[in-house]
Design an enzyme around this catalytic site. Structure first.
Site, PDB file in Angstrom:
ATOM      1  N   HIS A   1      10.185  49.568 -61.523  1.00  0.00           N
ATOM      2  CA  HIS A   1       9.688  49.124 -62.827  1.00  0.00           C
ATOM      3  C   HIS A   1       9.920  47.611 -62.911  1.00  0.00           C
ATOM      4  O   HIS A   1      10.850  47.092 -62.290  1.00  0.00           O
ATOM      5  CB  HIS A   1      10.518  49.857 -63.894  1.00  0.00           C
ATOM      6  CG  HIS A   1      10.119  49.612 -65.311  1.00  0.00           C
ATOM      7  ND1 HIS A   1      10.450  48.467 -66.005  1.00  0.00           N
ATOM      8  CD2 HIS A   1       9.426  50.380 -66.181  1.00  0.00           C
ATOM      9  CE1 HIS A   1       9.987  48.551 -67.243  1.00  0.00           C
ATOM     10  NE2 HIS A   1       9.353  49.697 -67.381  1.00  0.00           N
TER      11      HIS A   1
ATOM     12  N   ASP B   1      18.767  51.914 -61.274  1.00  0.00           N
ATOM     13  CA  ASP B   1      18.065  51.932 -62.549  1.00  0.00           C
ATOM     14  C   ASP B   1      17.894  53.416 -62.896  1.00  0.00           C
ATOM     15  O   ASP B   1      17.057  54.110 -62.333  1.00  0.00           O
ATOM     16  CB  ASP B   1      16.704  51.225 -62.395  1.00  0.00           C
ATOM     17  CG  ASP B   1      15.825  51.405 -63.630  1.00  0.00           C
ATOM     18  OD1 ASP B   1      16.216  52.147 -64.545  1.00  0.00           O
ATOM     19  OD2 ASP B   1      14.734  50.809 -63.654  1.00  0.00           O
TER      20      ASP B   1
ATOM     21  N   GLN C   1      15.015  56.864 -65.797  1.00  0.00           N
ATOM     22  CA  GLN C   1      14.333  58.165 -65.744  1.00  0.00           C
ATOM     23  C   GLN C   1      15.203  59.222 -65.047  1.00  0.00           C
ATOM     24  O   GLN C   1      14.792  60.370 -64.920  1.00  0.00           O
ATOM     25  CB  GLN C   1      12.995  58.040 -65.000  1.00  0.00           C
ATOM     26  CG  GLN C   1      12.052  56.986 -65.545  1.00  0.00           C
ATOM     27  CD  GLN C   1      11.482  57.341 -66.916  1.00  0.00           C
ATOM     28  OE1 GLN C   1      11.573  58.486 -67.372  1.00  0.00           O
ATOM     29  NE2 GLN C   1      10.899  56.368 -67.582  1.00  0.00           N
TER      30      GLN C   1
ATOM     31  N   LYS D   1      15.389  57.260 -73.832  1.00  0.00           N
ATOM     32  CA  LYS D   1      14.685  58.173 -72.924  1.00  0.00           C
ATOM     33  C   LYS D   1      15.495  59.453 -72.732  1.00  0.00           C
ATOM     34  O   LYS D   1      15.094  60.339 -71.980  1.00  0.00           O
ATOM     35  CB  LYS D   1      14.445  57.499 -71.577  1.00  0.00           C
ATOM     36  CG  LYS D   1      13.512  56.285 -71.688  1.00  0.00           C
ATOM     37  CD  LYS D   1      13.214  55.736 -70.322  1.00  0.00           C
ATOM     38  CE  LYS D   1      12.680  54.320 -70.358  1.00  0.00           C
ATOM     39  NZ  LYS D   1      11.340  54.197 -70.907  1.00  0.00           N
TER      40      LYS D   1
ATOM     41  N   CYS E   1       4.259  49.405 -66.531  1.00  0.00           N
ATOM     42  CA  CYS E   1       5.218  48.339 -66.157  1.00  0.00           C
ATOM     43  C   CYS E   1       5.621  48.485 -64.703  1.00  0.00           C
ATOM     44  O   CYS E   1       6.786  48.267 -64.335  1.00  0.00           O
ATOM     45  CB  CYS E   1       6.449  48.340 -67.066  1.00  0.00           C
ATOM     46  SG  CYS E   1       6.056  48.112 -68.787  1.00  0.00           S
TER      47      CYS E   1
HETATM   48  N1  C6P Z   1       9.750  52.776 -68.879  1.00  0.00           N
HETATM   49  C1  C6P Z   1       7.685  53.944 -69.368  1.00  0.00           C
HETATM   50  O1  C6P Z   1       6.779  54.294 -70.136  1.00  0.00           O
HETATM   51  P1  C6P Z   1      13.812  49.937 -71.536  1.00  0.00           P
HETATM   52  O2  C6P Z   1      12.442  49.597 -72.038  1.00  0.00           O
HETATM   53  O3  C6P Z   1      14.680  48.734 -71.366  1.00  0.00           O
HETATM   54  O4  C6P Z   1      14.464  51.036 -72.294  1.00  0.00           O
HETATM   55  O5  C6P Z   1      13.586  50.576 -70.078  1.00  0.00           O
HETATM   56  C2  C6P Z   1      12.895  49.870 -69.096  1.00  0.00           C
HETATM   57  C3  C6P Z   1      12.679  50.758 -67.921  1.00  0.00           C
HETATM   58  C4  C6P Z   1      13.394  50.508 -66.765  1.00  0.00           C
HETATM   59  N2  C6P Z   1      13.283  51.294 -65.699  1.00  0.00           N
HETATM   60  C5  C6P Z   1      12.487  52.369 -65.693  1.00  0.00           C
HETATM   61  C6  C6P Z   1      12.437  53.246 -64.481  1.00  0.00           C
HETATM   62  C7  C6P Z   1      11.726  52.683 -66.821  1.00  0.00           C
HETATM   63  O6  C6P Z   1      10.939  53.748 -66.801  1.00  0.00           O
HETATM   64  C8  C6P Z   1      11.801  51.835 -67.950  1.00  0.00           C
HETATM   65  C9  C6P Z   1      10.940  52.081 -69.144  1.00  0.00           C
HETATM   66  C10 C6P Z   1       8.845  53.163 -69.932  1.00  0.00           C
HETATM   67  O7  C6P Z   1       7.674  54.240 -68.190  1.00  0.00           O
HETATM   68  C11 C6P Z   1       8.381  52.013 -70.778  1.00  0.00           C
HETATM   69  S1  C6P Z   1       7.608  50.759 -69.807  1.00  0.00           S
END
Ligand code: C6P
Length: 419
Positions: free
Chosen positions: A136, A213, A216, A239, A377
């Protein structure tokens, strides 16, 4: 009965009772465009159960105050609740100590914290950071910024057409210049579950720390940071059934102790004079200013919720749902799945011949079905898979086979509209 202590009867049976679990999520009861809401955008943000909502409003009604500062009753209650949430996080991920669990607003902030705290201190000119081809942007851009600043280099672990990392090529990238491996546990764009334990072990053989990271990963998989042996594990609360603004950086104490602070300000200091500031111990060194107190307490309540259900049964159910939807969707002529790894969580990304994913998303919305369309993203993933964007359905344990059917029927309808 105290909301967060509510026993979720019926959710610990071996067979997953999806109707029962849905009752806990009030947002799912609504209709959208005169149809029952089918919420399949859980990878973007999952929904919040009643117990978490109640815990947040109890904080606001009875406990709201600033933490760590006040000698008064309310401040002490808020501090106890906030630090209690930290201890819940510690147990949830099996960290050795709660001071290894830093509260942040989410994964993006968490990865930036490690970039500033670790990267700016330990990475220099000619050094290398290894990321993967499926990351991401949150786990690419901060490292690129660091590389630019330091004259370091970003190296990328390639993946195959199914969306699986190539481990031999990963190992071949590691060398004495590698200062960090930063890799996702589960891909938001493909659903791939990466073999983190194996990857950590290969990095550690060469003395290289590894950041996960976990955006997910934490919502779907059991997380044991001591077993994974990773050096950092970053989580977004929104999430995993908690409010936005909550999140965690787990870091091994030996790293966090040596790292620079991220933000400077109140609550992260020991002493301040105009000549010099000394910093507080862990975790406060990394938590400057007033944090998202209600959100982090909500994360604690979300962890209580997850502890109150049978997570193994939930995971098995999600896998069953994924297999069911995958079979039905891939049987439709013109539909191509993007992300077909052997080990996946409930992410089903697809493209339809000649139809832009945004059109798919818009037509599905008219049917009350929420999916995400775009690059998620993860633009390098789109490039690697040779697609401009995908439509992505992402499942949680409260989704049903009927909802998977609704998705499949709506996709068929999209194809009819465009034919
Ligand atoms: N992915 C998706 O729709 P934040 O926004 O900081 O809580 O998380 C960012 C982020 C980082 N790593 C991974 C693997 C992610 O999936 C995400 C967020 C969302 O897939 C919003 S782009």
């Amino acid at each position: 009965m105290i909301a967060t202590e509510k026993v979720l009867e019926g959710l610990t049976q071996p067979a997953w009772d999806v109707a029962r679990v849905r009752e806990e999520f009030p947002v799912l009861r609504q209709t959208v465009n005169n149809r029952p809401l089918v919420y399949l955008d859980n990878a973007a943000s999952s929904q919040v159960p009643q117990v978490v909502i109640e815990r947040g409003s109890r904080y606001l009604q009875e406990e709201h105050s600033n933490i760590h500062r006040g000698v008064h009753y309310l401040s002490q209650r808020a501090t106890t609740a906030y630090e209690g949430a930290r201890e819940k996080v510690r147990r949830f991920i099996n960290a050795r100590e709660s001071r290894e669990c830093l509260f942040v607003r989410g994964c993006t902030e968490g990865i930036n914290l490690v970039m500033h705290g670790y990267g700016r201190k330990f990475v220099g000119a000619g050094d290398e950071i290894v990321v993967s081809a499926m990351e991401h942007h949150a786990n690419i851009v901060p490292w690129q910024m660091l590389c630019e600043e330091k004259g370091a280099r970003l190296r990328v672990i390639p993946m195959n057409d199914a969306g699986e990392l190539l481990l031999d090529e990963y190992e071949a990238l590691l060398n004495e210049r590698t200062k960090l491996v930063a890799v996702m546990h589960v891909s938001n764009a493909l659903g791939t579950i990466n073999p983190i334990k194996e990857m950590t072990s290969r990095a550690h053989k060469q003395g290289i720390p590894l950041l996960v990271d976990g955006a997910q990963g934490a919502p779907h998989l059991p997380i044991d940071v001591q077993d994974l042996d990773c050096d950092f594990y970053v989580i977004s609360g929104h999430k995993m059934f908690a409010p936005t603004g909550s999140g965690v950086v787990y870091g091994k104490a030996e790293w966090l102790e040596r790292m620079n602070p991220f933000l400077g300000g109140g609550d992260m200091i020991r002493t301040v004079t105009f000549e010099k500031t000394t910093y507080a111990g862990l975790p406060n060194k990394f938590e400057a200013g007033t944090p998202a107190i209600a959100s982090q307490i909500g994360l604690g309540a979300a962890i209580d919720f997850l502890n109150g259900i049978d997570r193994e049964a939930a995971h098995a159910y999600e896998q069953e749902l994924l297999a069911y939807a995958t079979e039905k969707l891939s049987a439709i002529e013109g539909v191509r799945l993007i992300g077909t790894a052997r080990e996946k969580t409930g992410v089903l990304a697809f493209v339809i011949d000649e139809i832009h994913p945004h059109d798919v998303g818009t037509i599905l919305d008219q049917e009350g079905i929420a999916i995400r369309a775009g690059h998620h993203c993860a633009q390098p993933v789109m490039k690697r898979m040779n697609v401009p964007a995908t439509a992505r359905a992402s499942f949680a344990f409260y989704n049903t086979k009927a909802e998977a059917d609704a998705l499949v029927n709506a996709v068929q309808k999209v194809i009819e509209v465009f034919s």
